[in-house]
Design a protein around this motif. Sequence first.
Motif, PDB file in Angstrom:
ATOM      1  N   ASN A 107       1.680   5.346   8.959  1.00  9.73           N
ATOM      2  CA  ASN A 107       0.558   6.046   8.084  1.00  9.73           C
ATOM      3  C   ASN A 107       0.995   5.648   6.412  1.00  9.73           C
ATOM      4  O   ASN A 107       1.861   4.823   6.364  1.00  9.73           O
ATOM      5  CB  ASN A 107       0.746   7.511   8.040  1.00  9.73           C
ATOM      6  N   ARG A 108       0.238   6.180   6.069  1.00  7.51           N
ATOM      7  CA  ARG A 108       0.463   5.941   4.275  1.00  7.51           C
ATOM      8  C   ARG A 108       0.528   7.381   3.600  1.00  7.51           C
ATOM      9  O   ARG A 108      -0.357   8.173   4.145  1.00  7.51           O
ATOM     10  CB  ARG A 108      -0.808   5.019   3.803  1.00  7.51           C
ATOM     11  N   MET A 109       1.291   7.586   2.679  1.00  4.16           N
ATOM     12  CA  MET A 109       1.170   8.860   2.200  1.00  4.16           C
ATOM     13  C   MET A 109       1.414   8.675   0.696  1.00  4.16           C
ATOM     14  O   MET A 109       1.893   7.663   0.286  1.00  4.16           O
ATOM     15  CB  MET A 109       2.221   9.572   2.684  1.00  4.16           C
ATOM     16  N   ARG A 110       1.158   9.728   0.053  1.00  2.00           N
ATOM     17  CA  ARG A 110       1.295   9.955  -1.535  1.00  2.00           C
ATOM     18  C   ARG A 110       2.687  10.607  -1.792  1.00  2.00           C
ATOM     19  O   ARG A 110       2.499  12.054  -1.432  1.00  2.00           O
ATOM     20  CB  ARG A 110       0.216  10.308  -2.161  1.00  2.00           C
ATOM     21  N   LEU A 111       3.716  10.554  -2.358  1.00  2.00           N
ATOM     22  CA  LEU A 111       4.604  11.132  -2.613  1.00  2.00           C
ATOM     23  C   LEU A 111       4.362  11.800  -4.023  1.00  2.00           C
ATOM     24  O   LEU A 111       3.596  11.615  -4.789  1.00  2.00           O
ATOM     25  CB  LEU A 111       6.112  10.263  -3.114  1.00  2.00           C
ATOM     26  N   PRO A 112       5.233  13.026  -3.999  1.00  4.01           N
ATOM     27  CA  PRO A 112       4.889  13.918  -5.180  1.00  4.01           C
ATOM     28  C   PRO A 112       5.333  13.277  -6.539  1.00  4.01           C
ATOM     29  O   PRO A 112       4.785  13.217  -7.516  1.00  4.01           O
ATOM     30  CB  PRO A 112       5.639  15.354  -5.083  1.00  4.01           C
ATOM     31  N   SER A 189      -9.054  -3.767   7.361  1.00  2.25           N
ATOM     32  CA  SER A 189      -9.448  -3.576   8.620  1.00  2.25           C
ATOM     33  C   SER A 189      -9.414  -2.127   9.080  1.00  2.25           C
ATOM     34  O   SER A 189      -8.899  -1.329   8.434  1.00  2.25           O
ATOM     35  CB  SER A 189      -8.901  -4.193   9.952  1.00  2.25           C
ATOM     36  N   THR A 190     -10.381  -1.572   9.947  1.00  2.96           N
ATOM     37  CA  THR A 190     -10.497  -0.147  10.088  1.00  2.96           C
ATOM     38  C   THR A 190      -8.977   0.362  10.732  1.00  2.96           C
ATOM     39  O   THR A 190      -8.757   1.608  10.591  1.00  2.96           O
ATOM     40  CB  THR A 190     -11.654   0.044  11.177  1.00  2.96           C
ATOM     41  N   LYS A 191      -8.563  -0.585  11.427  1.00  4.54           N
ATOM     42  CA  LYS A 191      -7.116  -0.024  12.226  1.00  4.54           C
ATOM     43  C   LYS A 191      -6.123   0.168  11.124  1.00  4.54           C
ATOM     44  O   LYS A 191      -5.456   1.155  11.051  1.00  4.54           O
ATOM     45  CB  LYS A 191      -6.657  -1.504  12.841  1.00  4.54           C
ATOM     46  N   THR A 192      -5.959  -0.615   9.947  1.00  2.23           N
ATOM     47  CA  THR A 192      -5.011  -0.077   8.841  1.00  2.23           C
ATOM     48  C   THR A 192      -5.491   1.070   7.939  1.00  2.23           C
ATOM     49  O   THR A 192      -4.838   1.295   7.053  1.00  2.23           O
ATOM     50  CB  THR A 192      -4.775  -1.382   8.176  1.00  2.23           C
ATOM     51  N   GLY A 193      -6.773   1.303   8.154  1.00  3.09           N
ATOM     52  CA  GLY A 193      -7.392   2.423   7.310  1.00  3.09           C
ATOM     53  C   GLY A 193      -7.756   1.819   6.071  1.00  3.09           C
ATOM     54  O   GLY A 193      -7.861   2.488   4.812  1.00  3.09           O
ATOM     55  N   THR A 194      -7.889   0.283   6.020  1.00  6.81           N
ATOM     56  CA  THR A 194      -8.504  -0.134   4.589  1.00  6.81           C
ATOM     57  C   THR A 194      -9.820  -0.362   4.297  1.00  6.81           C
ATOM     58  O   THR A 194     -10.334  -0.918   3.375  1.00  6.81           O
ATOM     59  CB  THR A 194      -7.724  -1.323   4.179  1.00  6.81           C
ATOM     60  N   GLY A 208       0.629   4.451  -6.257  1.00 11.29           N
ATOM     61  CA  GLY A 208       1.631   5.368  -5.916  1.00 11.29           C
ATOM     62  C   GLY A 208       1.782   5.893  -4.559  1.00 11.29           C
ATOM     63  O   GLY A 208       2.503   6.851  -4.352  1.00 11.29           O
ATOM     64  N   GLY A 209       0.889   5.308  -3.909  1.00 11.45           N
ATOM     65  CA  GLY A 209       1.381   5.510  -2.240  1.00 11.45           C
ATOM     66  C   GLY A 209       2.132   4.712  -1.956  1.00 11.45           C
ATOM     67  O   GLY A 209       2.469   3.598  -2.091  1.00 11.45           O
ATOM     68  N   SER A 210       2.528   5.060  -0.624  1.00 11.57           N
ATOM     69  CA  SER A 210       3.748   4.343  -0.059  1.00 11.57           C
ATOM     70  C   SER A 210       3.444   4.242   1.555  1.00 11.57           C
ATOM     71  O   SER A 210       2.965   5.523   2.063  1.00 11.57           O
ATOM     72  CB  SER A 210       5.038   4.778  -0.166  1.00 11.57           C
ATOM     73  N   GLU A 211       3.657   3.103   2.065  1.00 10.53           N
ATOM     74  CA  GLU A 211       3.479   3.068   3.537  1.00 10.53           C
ATOM     75  C   GLU A 211       4.567   3.238   4.222  1.00 10.53           C
ATOM     76  O   GLU A 211       5.595   2.816   3.992  1.00 10.53           O
ATOM     77  CB  GLU A 211       2.789   1.781   3.899  1.00 10.53           C
ATOM     78  N   TYR A 212       4.709   3.562   5.630  1.00  9.40           N
ATOM     79  CA  TYR A 212       5.815   3.601   6.348  1.00  9.40           C
ATOM     80  C   TYR A 212       5.119   3.085   7.889  1.00  9.40           C
ATOM     81  O   TYR A 212       4.193   3.691   8.258  1.00  9.40           O
ATOM     82  CB  TYR A 212       6.497   4.879   6.217  1.00  9.40           C
ATOM     83  N   ARG A 213       6.139   2.547   8.583  1.00 12.49           N
ATOM     84  CA  ARG A 213       6.055   2.552  10.008  1.00 12.49           C
ATOM     85  C   ARG A 213       7.122   2.472  10.725  1.00 12.49           C
ATOM     86  O   ARG A 213       8.244   1.938  10.294  1.00 12.49           O
ATOM     87  CB  ARG A 213       4.932   1.292  10.310  1.00 12.49           C
TER      88      ARG A 213
END
Lengths: 293, 201
Positions: A107-112, A189-194, A208-213
């Motif tokens: 997923n990808r998220m935005r840290l505070p 691509s839709t798979k990666t949510g882009t 400022g978002g970061s990806e993790y997997r």
Amino acid sequence: MAQPRSLIAPLSRFGASVVTGPKSDLPRFTSLSYQTIRCATNKSDTKKKKKGRSTFICHDLKRADQFSLVDAMHYIRAFEVGRNPSSSKYEMHVHLKTIKNGPVVRNRMRLPHPVKTDIRICVICPADSKAAIEARAAGATLVGEDEIFNQVKEGIVEFDRCICYIESLQKLNKAGLGRILGPKGLMPSTKTGTVVTQVGPAVRNMTGGSEYREKVGVIRMAIGQLGFTPEEMQNNIKAFMDTLKKDIGQLSDRVSKDIHEVVLSSTNGPGFTLSGEFRGPNSVSPKELSGPL
Amino acid sequence: MVHIVSRMRKLRELLWVRVGPGAIILPKEVSKITMEFCKKLEGGHRGPRHFWHEMLPRVKYRNPSIPIHISRHSDPAGPSLLHIYTTPSSTTPTPTSTSPLSSTPPSATPNARTTLTPDTSAPTHTIPCLAFSESQILEQLIETTGAVVVQPTPQETEELAEIEDFKRRSEKDRVEVREKLMKVRREQELLKMARGEVASV
């Protein structure tokens, strides 16, 4: 001792040799029969070994040293002494209890408190549309359609992330950029949510978002800059763990994933298993760790 | 992920950051320490670099609020110095009080040295480090600042001895295993030669 004998044995069939020459005939015959028996046992051994485990090993953490966040930061700051505070980072490693061949968390998220904010984002959408205005307002560096396609075809890729507006997807696929952008991991691509319907929030999430997997049962992510105070790190870690738990919950019911171990490390430091506490009984005050490095 | 046993072993050896040469508590007046030396070793820059790698983590561990800054230049003939900045104890505008304790987090964009406030005042003491060994530099640092050396507790010395013993034993084992391995390899090589596959020699 058995190995050289079994290797010498087939030589005896071909007659004289330098090594086997001085040996008498008797041991050769014995070794031949011995060899056949050994082979039989060997085969059964390999059959047994083939059964591997389907999960990653999870060691018992009872005997492991665990640290509170302030303690770990105290040590890490000592290890990173004299380094450039903008190039060294805090890292987070989350060890999961999971099967080897299941779906992975990603997923990808935005840290505070974002770790890195200067990535260049390219948005593919019609240049004079509403989406383009949104993208520019949110901080995208490149916005357009055909101009970007031409640039990329010439080999000029001046962005780190690429987002595609959903109505431009067909045009993008026709342009055939997959060969160039694909290996770089930039192809939307839709798979990666882009591929998105709302450009503005997507771009804002990315700066400022970061990806993790998850890779081989471990999720790794940069969680903070070295100059962060313990409170900021606590906020970041909390936000990360919350989204991670939500992600795990969203997986189908059949797969079970649990968080096994959380390790805080840094670019030049060792890994500290976190105990989940903010301060231990003997920790220094967090104020002392909040100054410049 | 690094195996848990090797990670735990490394953490047990964390003791070296807590005790040993460099475990000193600097007086309150010291506000900042900076060093400058060359990136390359030649020209007497070995000592300062070892001082940075071995002693400074201990200094930083014992004095977490004192900023320590290192700038390395690429000129072997350049200076090799250790600056100590002090503030008079009466005013105490130490960096901890001026640091961003307000609600705004430090700028997230990694600009050069965002976390250090520019300091134009001249250093109070300057120790030349060129061609000195790391222990000599430490001695001078203690002498000029009047720092208190932290003595290890008996429990810590015991643990240190244990780690030392463990390392000695592991070194012995390593030699033994290596000998065995080399013996097996030599035998296999001989056999290969006997079978006529001499290409490897």
